[in-house]
Design an enzyme around this catalytic site. Structure first.
Site, PDB file in Angstrom:
ATOM      1  N   HIS A  67       0.836  -1.194   0.000  1.00  0.00           N
ATOM      2  CA  HIS A  67       0.000   0.000   0.000  1.00  0.00           C
ATOM      3  C   HIS A  67       0.877   1.252   0.000  1.00  0.00           C
ATOM      4  O   HIS A  67       2.041   1.210   0.403  1.00  0.00           O
ATOM      5  CB  HIS A  67      -0.923   0.002   1.211  1.00  0.00           C
ATOM      6  N   GLU A  69       0.946   3.882   1.790  1.00  0.00           N
ATOM      7  CA  GLU A  69       1.474   4.328   3.087  1.00  0.00           C
ATOM      8  C   GLU A  69       2.745   3.557   3.450  1.00  0.00           C
ATOM      9  O   GLU A  69       3.722   4.133   3.935  1.00  0.00           O
ATOM     10  CB  GLU A  69       0.433   4.109   4.195  1.00  0.00           C
ATOM     11  N   CYS A 101      -2.370  -0.669   7.455  1.00  0.00           N
ATOM     12  CA  CYS A 101      -1.511   0.516   7.377  1.00  0.00           C
ATOM     13  C   CYS A 101      -1.602   1.342   8.655  1.00  0.00           C
ATOM     14  O   CYS A 101      -0.657   2.037   9.019  1.00  0.00           O
ATOM     15  CB  CYS A 101      -1.903   1.374   6.176  1.00  0.00           C
ATOM     16  N   ALA A 171     -19.708   8.966 -29.980  1.00  0.00           N
ATOM     17  CA  ALA A 171     -19.257   9.978 -30.938  1.00  0.00           C
ATOM     18  C   ALA A 171     -20.418  10.244 -31.876  1.00  0.00           C
ATOM     19  O   ALA A 171     -20.997   9.320 -32.434  1.00  0.00           O
ATOM     20  CB  ALA A 171     -18.058   9.455 -31.718  1.00  0.00           C
ATOM     21  N   ARG A 201     -10.999   3.812 -22.486  1.00  0.00           N
ATOM     22  CA  ARG A 201     -11.021   2.354 -22.355  1.00  0.00           C
ATOM     23  C   ARG A 201      -9.976   1.907 -21.335  1.00  0.00           C
ATOM     24  O   ARG A 201     -10.204   0.995 -20.549  1.00  0.00           O
ATOM     25  CB  ARG A 201     -10.709   1.703 -23.697  1.00  0.00           C
ATOM     26  N   LEU A 221     -12.887  -3.815 -29.718  1.00  0.00           N
ATOM     27  CA  LEU A 221     -13.115  -3.304 -28.357  1.00  0.00           C
ATOM     28  C   LEU A 221     -11.955  -3.551 -27.391  1.00  0.00           C
ATOM     29  O   LEU A 221     -12.179  -3.827 -26.214  1.00  0.00           O
ATOM     30  CB  LEU A 221     -14.395  -3.898 -27.756  1.00  0.00           C
ATOM     31  N   GLU A 307     -20.232   1.881 -24.971  1.00  0.00           N
ATOM     32  CA  GLU A 307     -19.897   2.519 -26.246  1.00  0.00           C
ATOM     33  C   GLU A 307     -21.028   2.410 -27.273  1.00  0.00           C
ATOM     34  O   GLU A 307     -20.779   2.404 -28.471  1.00  0.00           O
ATOM     35  CB  GLU A 307     -18.593   1.920 -26.805  1.00  0.00           C
ATOM     36  N   VAL A 312     -28.840   0.638 -26.365  1.00  0.00           N
ATOM     37  CA  VAL A 312     -28.190   0.411 -25.069  1.00  0.00           C
ATOM     38  C   VAL A 312     -28.076   1.734 -24.312  1.00  0.00           C
ATOM     39  O   VAL A 312     -28.401   1.814 -23.121  1.00  0.00           O
ATOM     40  CB  VAL A 312     -26.800  -0.229 -25.279  1.00  0.00           C
TER      41      VAL A 312
HETATM   42  C1  AOF Z   1      -4.631  -0.518  -1.794  1.00  0.00           C
HETATM   43  N1  AOF Z   1      -3.587   0.344  -1.823  1.00  0.00           N
HETATM   44  O1  AOF Z   1      -2.399   1.994  -0.989  1.00  0.00           O
HETATM   45  C2  AOF Z   1      -4.351   1.356   0.121  1.00  0.00           C
HETATM   46  C3  AOF Z   1      -5.464   0.466   0.148  1.00  0.00           C
HETATM   47  O2  AOF Z   1      -6.239  -6.514  -0.728  1.00  0.00           O
HETATM   48  P1  AOF Z   1      -5.420  -5.512  -0.005  1.00  0.00           P
HETATM   49  O3  AOF Z   1      -4.832  -6.026   1.251  1.00  0.00           O
HETATM   50  O4  AOF Z   1      -4.394  -4.850  -0.875  1.00  0.00           O
HETATM   51  O5  AOF Z   1      -6.436  -4.388   0.504  1.00  0.00           O
HETATM   52  C4  AOF Z   1      -7.125  -3.591  -0.389  1.00  0.00           C
HETATM   53  C5  AOF Z   1      -7.906  -2.562   0.405  1.00  0.00           C
HETATM   54  O6  AOF Z   1      -7.048  -1.805   1.236  1.00  0.00           O
HETATM   55  C6  AOF Z   1      -8.592  -1.543  -0.462  1.00  0.00           C
HETATM   56  O7  AOF Z   1      -9.863  -1.949  -0.867  1.00  0.00           O
HETATM   57  C7  AOF Z   1      -8.703  -0.350   0.475  1.00  0.00           C
HETATM   58  O8  AOF Z   1      -9.831  -0.514   1.300  1.00  0.00           O
HETATM   59  C8  AOF Z   1      -7.485  -0.455   1.363  1.00  0.00           C
HETATM   60  N2  AOF Z   1      -6.410   0.553   1.092  1.00  0.00           N
HETATM   61  N3  AOF Z   1      -5.546  -0.432  -0.839  1.00  0.00           N
HETATM   62  O9  AOF Z   1      -4.741  -1.365  -2.660  1.00  0.00           O
HETATM   63  C9  AOF Z   1      -3.393   1.261  -0.905  1.00  0.00           C
HETATM   64  N4  AOF Z   1      -4.177   2.273   1.068  1.00  0.00           N
HETATM   65 ZN    ZN Z   2      -3.329  -0.137   3.680  1.00  0.00          ZN
END
Ligand code: AOF
Ligand code: ZN
Length: 377
Positions: A67, A69, A101, A171, A201, A221, A307, A312
């Site tokens: 993550h 952090e 975190c 478009a 996309r 696509l 698209e 749709v």
């Molecule tokens: C992320 N990246 O920098 C932060 C997240 O499956 P995990 O353990 O990677 O957890 C995903 C969840 O963690 C995500 O849905 C969100 O709630 C939290 N924060 N996730 O992928 C990050 N800070």
């Molecule tokens: Zn986290």
């Protein structure tokens, strides 16, 4: 000479300007993960020591697991003690692919956490902020909340509704036609607008069209933005009568890039088998927009780019299931015999028309891009 109160006010103002600058930086870092984080959110983090020096930065990429952090804290090392952490989303408080975190921030001795929004993921949902506060960390929520919401609009909508965020893209000519009478639509807009469409996309998990468009255009696509993506762009066809041709580009490439076809329960079994043999996934049953979105949501697809065609577009708009729309308008006039961009919406009065909000207009050569948000469920 300035009074103490004036000095304090100045300090507060300076601090809030710095806060804004670092939060913007966190949002910019987060955006670098575009196309590379789904099903996870885009998250950026900046750690700033007491003297205002950036000591750590990070952003999330799904494939790298860590993550934002954690990456920023690792960079900061011991300099994180007493520092402020700017992060674009509430820090997580759960064990997922990584430990929480919140624990890492507390252990590192972070003094203050500034974040724009709560993470609606039920595993977090306020618990992250609560844990930080309980550990004596000063927590400020709300700075640049609107920007943070927009940045993660797909993830946030999905977490709140369990359905993908729907972006309608089309478009059309000045008179609102997406094709000539014959069905020919190549090309309404110029190359720049088409390149921009590939960027769209790129940031979506799925792309959806109706069977009419599939038959008329035989489109591929795929994401041809040239940028790396973490998950393949899932191609979805809404095809009540299961008319998709086994020789179509979509069916023929289904083993390389997934194709899901939604058809009625009574669809022809032999056609169904022929498509499935090519690797197409056929989902038989409810083909109403809401049911289709719920099914895509069950597959953890957080966003879908629609698209066309008109049918749709009309059905999703009528069901109030479009969150955002982008119309590329080309300076050509096709005439009444052309195919309208949007099917029947039963609009009696102009004041009942669907209206876009927070509209942004951009120019691509002689084409105009109009993007805005819609009131949706
Ligand atoms: C992320 N990246 O920098 C932060 C997240 O499956 P995990 O353990 O990677 O957890 C995903 C969840 O963690 C995500 O849905 C969100 O709630 C939290 N924060 N996730 O992928 C990050 N800070
Ligand atoms: Zn986290």
């Amino acid at each position: 000479m300035k009074t103490e109160i004036e000095k304090e006010k100045l300090n507060a103002e300076e601090r809030s300007l710095l806060d804004q600058r670092f939060m913007r930086r966190a949002l910019d870092l987060a955006a670098r993960g575009r196309g590379l984080t789904s099903p996870n959110p885009l998250v950026g983090c900046v750690i700033v020591d007491e003297r205002g020096t950036v000591v750590g930065e990070g952003f999330h990429l799904y494939a790298q697991v860590k993550h934002a952090e954690t990456i920023a804290l690792e960079q900061a090392g011991a300099r994180a003690r007493g520092a402020t952490c700017y992060v674009s989303l509430e820090p997580c408080a759960h064990y997922g692919r990584t430990p929480p975190c919140t624990d890492a921030l507390i252990r590192a001795g972070i003094q203050r956490v500034v974040a724009p929004i709560v993470d609606p993921n039920p595993l977090v949902a306020g618990r992250g902020f609560a844990q930080l506060r309980a550990a004596g960390i000063e927590v400020e929520v709300g700075l640049l909340a609107r920007e943070a919401e927009r940045l993660n609009e797909h993830y946030l909508h999905y977490m709140r509704t369990r359905r993908p965020f729907v972006h309608l893209k089309l478009a059309c000519s000045l008179d609102g036609k997406i094709a000539a009478r014959s069905g020919d639509a190549r090309w309404i807009t110029g190359e720049t607008a088409r390149a921009r469409a590939h960027e769209l996309r790129h940031v979506h998990d799925a792309i959806l069209i109706g069977a009419g468009t599939a038959l008329a255009d035989d489109p591929l696509l795929t994401d041809r933005s040239g940028l790396a993506r973490h998950r393949p762009l899932v191609r979805v066809v809404l095809d009540e009568e299961l008319r998709l041709d086994a020789r179509s580009k979509l069916a023929q490439t289904a083993r390389a890039v997934p194709v899901i076809v939604f058809a009625r329960a009574d669809a022809d079994a032999a056609r169904c088998r022929a498509l499935e043999e090519l690797g197409v996934e056929v989902v038989l049953g409810d083909t109403e927009p809401l049911a289709v979105l719920e099914e895509l949501g069950r597959r953890k697809l957080q966003s879908v780019l629609i698209e066309g065609g008109s049918n749709v577009a009309g059905r999703f708009l009528e069901a109030s299931l479009v969150n955002k729309a982008t119309f590329f308008v080309a300076p050509i006039i096709i005439g009444a015999e052309g195919i309208p961009a949007v099917g029947n919406l039963r609009t009696e009065r102009v004041m009942d028309a669907v209206r876009l909000h927070e509209v942004v207009i951009e120019r691509h050569g002689d084409d105009v891009e109009v993007t805005g948000y819609l009131e949706s469920r």
